[in-house]
Design an enzyme around this catalytic site. Sequence first.
Site, PDB file in Angstrom:
ATOM      1  N   GLY A 247     -43.116   9.052  -5.700  1.00 12.07           N
ATOM      2  CA  GLY A 247     -43.052   9.485  -4.305  1.00 12.07           C
ATOM      3  C   GLY A 247     -41.633   9.790  -3.905  1.00 12.07           C
ATOM      4  O   GLY A 247     -40.679   9.421  -4.603  1.00 12.07           O
TER       5      GLY A 247
ATOM      6  N   GLN B 183     -34.522  11.166   1.597  1.00 17.30           N
ATOM      7  CA  GLN B 183     -33.933  11.055   0.257  1.00 17.30           C
ATOM      8  C   GLN B 183     -33.319  12.369  -0.226  1.00 17.30           C
ATOM      9  O   GLN B 183     -32.546  12.372  -1.172  1.00 17.30           O
ATOM     10  CB  GLN B 183     -34.976  10.570  -0.756  1.00 17.30           C
TER      11      GLN B 183
ATOM     12  N   CYS C  18     -36.944   3.057  -7.089  1.00 20.32           N
ATOM     13  CA  CYS C  18     -36.714   4.084  -6.077  1.00 20.32           C
ATOM     14  C   CYS C  18     -35.733   5.101  -6.638  1.00 20.32           C
ATOM     15  O   CYS C  18     -34.737   4.722  -7.261  1.00 20.32           O
ATOM     16  CB  CYS C  18     -36.141   3.436  -4.819  1.00 20.32           C
ATOM     17  N   LEU C  19     -36.011   6.388  -6.416  1.00 19.00           N
ATOM     18  CA  LEU C  19     -35.119   7.441  -6.919  1.00 19.00           C
ATOM     19  C   LEU C  19     -33.748   7.384  -6.255  1.00 19.00           C
ATOM     20  O   LEU C  19     -32.797   7.967  -6.778  1.00 19.00           O
ATOM     21  CB  LEU C  19     -35.760   8.819  -6.711  1.00 19.00           C
TER      22      LEU C  19
ATOM     23  N   HIS D 252     -43.951   1.913   0.341  1.00 18.63           N
ATOM     24  CA  HIS D 252     -42.563   2.175  -0.041  1.00 18.63           C
ATOM     25  C   HIS D 252     -42.038   3.443   0.645  1.00 18.63           C
ATOM     26  O   HIS D 252     -40.957   3.438   1.244  1.00 18.63           O
ATOM     27  CB  HIS D 252     -42.487   2.307  -1.565  1.00 18.63           C
ATOM     28  N   GLU D 253     -42.817   4.518   0.584  1.00 19.74           N
ATOM     29  CA  GLU D 253     -42.354   5.792   1.151  1.00 19.74           C
ATOM     30  C   GLU D 253     -42.293   5.731   2.676  1.00 19.74           C
ATOM     31  O   GLU D 253     -41.360   6.276   3.281  1.00 19.74           O
ATOM     32  CB  GLU D 253     -43.236   6.955   0.697  1.00 19.74           C
TER      33      GLU D 253
ATOM     34  N   HIS E 183     -39.129   4.201   3.960  1.00 19.07           N
ATOM     35  CA  HIS E 183     -37.970   5.114   3.975  1.00 19.07           C
ATOM     36  C   HIS E 183     -37.820   5.793   5.343  1.00 19.07           C
ATOM     37  O   HIS E 183     -36.704   6.060   5.783  1.00 19.07           O
ATOM     38  CB  HIS E 183     -38.138   6.219   2.920  1.00 19.07           C
TER      39      HIS E 183
HETATM   40 NI    NI Z   1     -37.819   5.113  -2.612  1.00 22.47          NI
END
Ligand code: NI
Length: 154
Positions: free
Chosen positions: A46, A51, A88-89, A130-131, A134
């Site tokens: 995701g 991000q 997480c990216l 999680h998303e 953000h």
């Molecule tokens: Ni993330």
Amino acid sequence: MAVRFVVQTGDPVLRQVCEPVKNFNKELWALLDDMKSTVRAESGAGLAAPQIGVPVRAVVIDVEEGFFELINPVIISCKGEQRGPEGCLSVKGKQGTVVRPQKVKAEYRDRHGKKHKLTAEGFFARAVCHELDHLDGKLYIDVAEEVYDLPPEE
Ligand code: NI
């Protein structure tokens, strides 16, 4: 569709409370297309708009159940609990152990502004939580029981 640079923890854009999407127009569609290219290029589950430096309430999720674009998403109910690894990216090279609901229901709009609901379980539910975090400037490292280094990539 372009692969965009993924900002890393420490960048203030990751700590903003994101603005709701108001216009379901070509600008939004281009953003979502770039998010899809980026999450696939990075092999992520995701990605949230902040991000890639855009503080608006839009996320993409790419899991076994399918590819989802969630605009202005809201979790409306949670059930159960799961404890497991999460990455997480925007937090490269690390993973953590995070407790999340086992099941969530969410409301969201699609890229045309139409309202939908979804039910997510297991890893999909984890990705949704999680998303959506953000979008409120939260990262998993804020709530993880532990955070550890991953072995360096080959
Ligand atoms: Ni993330």
